[in-house]
Design a protein around this motif. Structure first.
Motif, PDB file in Angstrom:
ATOM      1  N   TRP A  21      65.162  -7.975  55.063  1.00  0.00           N
ATOM      2  CA  TRP A  21      66.365  -8.288  55.821  1.00  0.00           C
ATOM      3  C   TRP A  21      66.936  -9.639  55.410  1.00  0.00           C
ATOM      4  CZ3 TRP A  21      67.696  -5.033  60.187  1.00  0.00           C
ATOM      5  CH2 TRP A  21      66.764  -4.021  60.450  1.00  0.00           C
ATOM      6  N   VAL A  22      68.249  -9.792  55.631  1.00  0.00           N
ATOM      7  CA  VAL A  22      68.912 -11.093  55.541  1.00  0.00           C
ATOM      8  C   VAL A  22      69.453 -11.432  56.925  1.00  0.00           C
ATOM      9  CG1 VAL A  22      70.838 -12.403  54.573  1.00  0.00           C
ATOM     10  CG2 VAL A  22      69.523 -10.877  53.108  1.00  0.00           C
ATOM     11  N   MET A  23      69.080 -12.630  57.409  1.00  0.00           N
ATOM     12  CA  MET A  23      69.543 -13.117  58.705  1.00  0.00           C
ATOM     13  C   MET A  23      70.686 -14.110  58.491  1.00  0.00           C
ATOM     14  SD  MET A  23      67.188 -11.409  60.221  1.00  0.00           S
ATOM     15  CE  MET A  23      67.436 -11.892  61.931  1.00  0.00           C
ATOM     16  N   TYR A  24      71.640 -14.150  59.426  1.00  0.00           N
ATOM     17  CA  TYR A  24      72.797 -15.030  59.322  1.00  0.00           C
ATOM     18  C   TYR A  24      72.897 -15.897  60.581  1.00  0.00           C
ATOM     19  CZ  TYR A  24      74.230 -11.809  55.601  1.00  0.00           C
ATOM     20  OH  TYR A  24      74.270 -11.025  54.467  1.00  0.00           O
ATOM     21  N   SER A  56      73.345 -12.668  63.504  1.00  0.00           N
ATOM     22  CA  SER A  56      73.545 -11.323  62.936  1.00  0.00           C
ATOM     23  C   SER A  56      72.496 -11.084  61.857  1.00  0.00           C
ATOM     24  CB  SER A  56      74.967 -11.163  62.364  1.00  0.00           C
ATOM     25  OG  SER A  56      75.242 -12.147  61.390  1.00  0.00           O
ATOM     26  N   MET A  57      72.326  -9.818  61.484  1.00  0.00           N
ATOM     27  CA  MET A  57      71.296  -9.459  60.493  1.00  0.00           C
ATOM     28  C   MET A  57      71.725  -8.215  59.720  1.00  0.00           C
ATOM     29  SD  MET A  57      68.430  -7.923  63.084  1.00  0.00           S
ATOM     30  CE  MET A  57      68.656  -9.321  64.192  1.00  0.00           C
ATOM     31  N   ARG A  58      71.219  -8.108  58.510  1.00  0.00           N
ATOM     32  CA  ARG A  58      71.589  -6.972  57.653  1.00  0.00           C
ATOM     33  C   ARG A  58      70.379  -6.531  56.834  1.00  0.00           C
ATOM     34  NH1 ARG A  58      76.927  -7.918  54.551  1.00  0.00           N
ATOM     35  NH2 ARG A  58      77.850  -6.700  56.239  1.00  0.00           N
ATOM     36  N   ARG A  59      70.238  -5.211  56.693  1.00  0.00           N
ATOM     37  CA  ARG A  59      69.163  -4.645  55.853  1.00  0.00           C
ATOM     38  C   ARG A  59      69.504  -4.843  54.382  1.00  0.00           C
ATOM     39  NH1 ARG A  59      70.042   1.216  57.785  1.00  0.00           N
ATOM     40  NH2 ARG A  59      72.140   0.341  57.646  1.00  0.00           N
TER      41      ARG A  59
END
Length: 296
Positions: A249-252, A286-289
């Motif tokens: 994951w990437v966290m923002y 926010s987060m993204r796979r």
């Protein structure tokens, strides 16, 4: 002597017909004389020396194992019930059909292995891909051991996370296949790249548990897809710890996938420092796979 009263040669064994076979041979019911030392089937036919015969008495090749039909497969093969000869070293089902020697694997496993074979990022000392270069296909905790500085890069294949401090610390930025001729302008780095981490391809589901407080305290929610606003979706003001169970994951730091980024691999993170952020005040919104079709 046999029934006919004829005198056979000394030391021979005779069948019912009384015919004299060669010395020391063993005969079938027909009385025919096979070659010395052979073993015969019911028909009395003489197979090759030292072979093992099926019920039909046919002579297979030396040292083979036969099915019920007595057909001779290739040496050293394993046969099904039908007696058909598969390729050497294969394993057969009940039908006797010969599968491929090398067992096939699922396509996604093959893709996974191929992905790792061709991961590559090239770092350059100067902007616009100038100066000395260094090709990398794995994690690198300290680029200064290969280059004096690093101000541009080209991702040939795969996905990487780059950092402006050694040992995967400081500001980070996600890179996928493409050209990055100037870090400061494109990525917002204050300094050049100091370390990089390879991001493995993940083929399964994505799953993470996020917590409101440090050490897995406060509210808890399980996330399985992208989330553009943690506060709006889960009514949770902030996230200070998490447990990444599946996927990368990437966290923002801001909603809508904006602001500083942090790369998280599977594992437990009790606070933001363990997530790689030096600033204790930073929170994720926010987060993204990370996947091949992710819209970064």
């Amino acid at each position: 002597m046999g029934d006919s009263g004829a005198a056979p040669e000394t030391g021979t064994l005779m069948g019912d017909s009384g015919a004299a076979p060669e010395t020391g041979t063993l005969m079938g019911d027909s009385g025919a004389a096979p070659e010395t030392g052979t073993l015969m089937g019911d028909s009395g036919a003489a197979p090759e020396t030292g072979t093992l015969m099926g019920d039909s008495g046919a002579a297979p090749e030396t040292g083979t194992l036969m099915g019920d039909s007595g057909a001779a497969p290739e040496t050293g093969t394993l046969m099904g019930d039908s007696g058909a000869a598969p390729e050497t070293g294969t394993l057969m089902g009940d039908s006797g059909a010969a599968p491929e020697t090398v067992f096939s694997v699922k396509l996604n496993i093959t893709t996974f292995k191929a992905y790792f074979l061709f991961l590559q990022i090239i770092f350059y000392e100067d902007r616009n891909f100038q100066g000395c270069s260094y090709e990398c296909s794995s994690d690198c905790s300290e680029l200064s051991s290969h280059l004096n500085r690093c101000n541009s890069c080209r991702v040939e294949s795969g996905m990487f996370m780059v950092y402006d401090r050694p040992n995967y610390m400081g500001h980070q930025y996600f890179l996928r296949r493409g050209e990055y001729p100037e870090y400061q302008h494109m990525l917002g780095f204050n300094d050049c790249i100091r370390s990089c981490r390879m991001i493995p391809q993940h083929m399964g589901q994505f799953r993470m548990r996020i917590y409101e407080k440090e050490n897995f305290g406060g509210q808890m929610h399980e996330v399985m897809d992208d989330c553009d606003s943690i506060q709006e979706r889960y009514h949770m003001p902030e996230m200070q710890s998490c447990n990444v169970m599946d996927g990368h994951w990437v966290m923002y730091e801001q909603p809508q996938f904006r602001g500083m980024q942090t790369y998280l691999r599977p594992g437990e993170y009790r606070n933001t420092r363990e997530m790689g952020m030096g600033n204790d005040e930073m929170r994720f919104q926010s987060m993204r796979r990370i996947s091949n079709d992710a819209a970064f």
